[in-house]
Design an enzyme around this catalytic site. Sequence first.
Site, PDB file in Angstrom:
ATOM      1  N   LYS A   1     -11.852 -22.179 -13.332  1.00  0.00           N
ATOM      2  CA  LYS A   1     -11.027 -21.552 -14.374  1.00  0.00           C
ATOM      3  C   LYS A   1      -9.591 -21.387 -13.884  1.00  0.00           C
ATOM      4  CE  LYS A   1     -14.976 -19.110 -16.397  1.00  0.00           C
ATOM      5  NZ  LYS A   1     -15.718 -17.856 -16.579  1.00  0.00           N
TER       6      LYS A   1
ATOM      7  N   GLN B   1     -16.039 -11.888 -14.330  1.00  0.00           N
ATOM      8  CA  GLN B   1     -17.103 -12.892 -14.210  1.00  0.00           C
ATOM      9  C   GLN B   1     -18.460 -12.200 -14.138  1.00  0.00           C
ATOM     10  OE1 GLN B   1     -16.556 -16.185 -14.530  1.00  0.00           O
ATOM     11  NE2 GLN B   1     -18.718 -16.657 -14.347  1.00  0.00           N
TER      12      GLN B   1
ATOM     13  N   ASP C   1     -12.658 -13.131 -23.060  1.00  0.00           N
ATOM     14  CA  ASP C   1     -14.055 -13.580 -23.031  1.00  0.00           C
ATOM     15  C   ASP C   1     -14.785 -13.221 -24.324  1.00  0.00           C
ATOM     16  OD1 ASP C   1     -15.063 -15.109 -20.944  1.00  0.00           O
ATOM     17  OD2 ASP C   1     -15.126 -13.408 -19.559  1.00  0.00           O
TER      18      ASP C   1
HETATM   19  N1  GUN Z   1     -20.956 -15.907 -16.690  1.00  0.00           N
HETATM   20  C1  GUN Z   1     -21.528 -16.965 -17.299  1.00  0.00           C
HETATM   21  N2  GUN Z   1     -20.742 -17.417 -18.305  1.00  0.00           N
HETATM   22  C2  GUN Z   1     -19.661 -16.622 -18.318  1.00  0.00           C
HETATM   23  C3  GUN Z   1     -18.490 -16.600 -19.138  1.00  0.00           C
HETATM   24  O1  GUN Z   1     -18.284 -17.389 -20.065  1.00  0.00           O
HETATM   25  N3  GUN Z   1     -17.599 -15.617 -18.835  1.00  0.00           N
HETATM   26  C4  GUN Z   1     -17.805 -14.736 -17.841  1.00  0.00           C
HETATM   27  N4  GUN Z   1     -16.882 -13.818 -17.630  1.00  0.00           N
HETATM   28  N5  GUN Z   1     -18.865 -14.727 -17.077  1.00  0.00           N
HETATM   29  C5  GUN Z   1     -19.787 -15.683 -17.319  1.00  0.00           C
END
Ligand code: GUN
Length: 290
Positions: free
Chosen positions: A52, A96, A119
């Site tokens: 990311k 995350q 998110d």
């Molecule tokens: N863990 C698995 N998928 C995601 C996501 O799209 N965003 C975040 N923050 N954590 C995750």
Amino acid sequence: MPILDGKAIAEQMRQQIAADVEALVQKTGVRPGLAAVLVGDNPASQTYVRMKQRACEAVGIHSVLHEIPADVDQATLESLIQKLNADQTIHGILVQLPLPKHLDEQRILDLVRIEKDVDGFHPLNMGHLAMKGREPLFMPATPAGCMVLLEKAGVKFSGANAVVIGRSNIVGLPAALMLLKRDATVTIVHSRTPEPSSIVRQADIVIAAAGRAAMVKADWIKHGAVVIDVGTNRVDDPTAKRGYRLVGDVDFEAVKDKALITPVPGGVGPMTITMLLSNTLKAAQYSVAR
Ligand code: GUN
């Protein structure tokens, strides 16, 4: 059948995002900023966050990583979120998931300012997604990426039979809500559903997000369906460089001849990151419009 190439679609979208980021900087002097909060040393989470961050840099989004030890206490993590909420250079906050078990994930996600909730995990954003006539500020990146892939495939949503496999807060549930907003007839199948195959077999659209390697077999899929495979399951492979390879929730080789399907890797993954970039740009655009 041709495959649905998420990597190529994501690349096109990222070029547009990069151009829009530069236009915003030129016009307002504001460069979009994303703060990623990574707690602990889960290797998959480390990989995702690194990807990311790299993607942010490639489109001109300023990115800051907060790496926090696994034994952090709730109050310390909450005060970091508060600090990021107040930081004018940060337009998007990404925590995350999953967080270590001793932390109250719900309280952490509730604390993120909804204007920075790139998110889309805040219950207000999720609630607006669920309600008729309302729109969330941000939608969760993975299911939003699935919807773009379905649009690119030329899917007609209205009245289509859509089946979502899995009911997680991150993918399955919001994916079902997004399909419903587009007037599909939506069924969610999950671990307690007897005979999921008989339900999936009726589907024009399948979003597979169960997290079980190759659980969806060719005889579950209707000819001509469009199948979005969200699974990224590691399976041991001694011949692979890392000792494992990634496979989806769908038996790709068997399904690709009868349905339009996304590959793993190279399908949903690049789209998830692209939607996060798009949400961060949107957050920065909102901040200057306010
Ligand atoms: N863990 C698995 N998928 C995601 C996501 O799209 N965003 C975040 N923050 N954590 C995750």
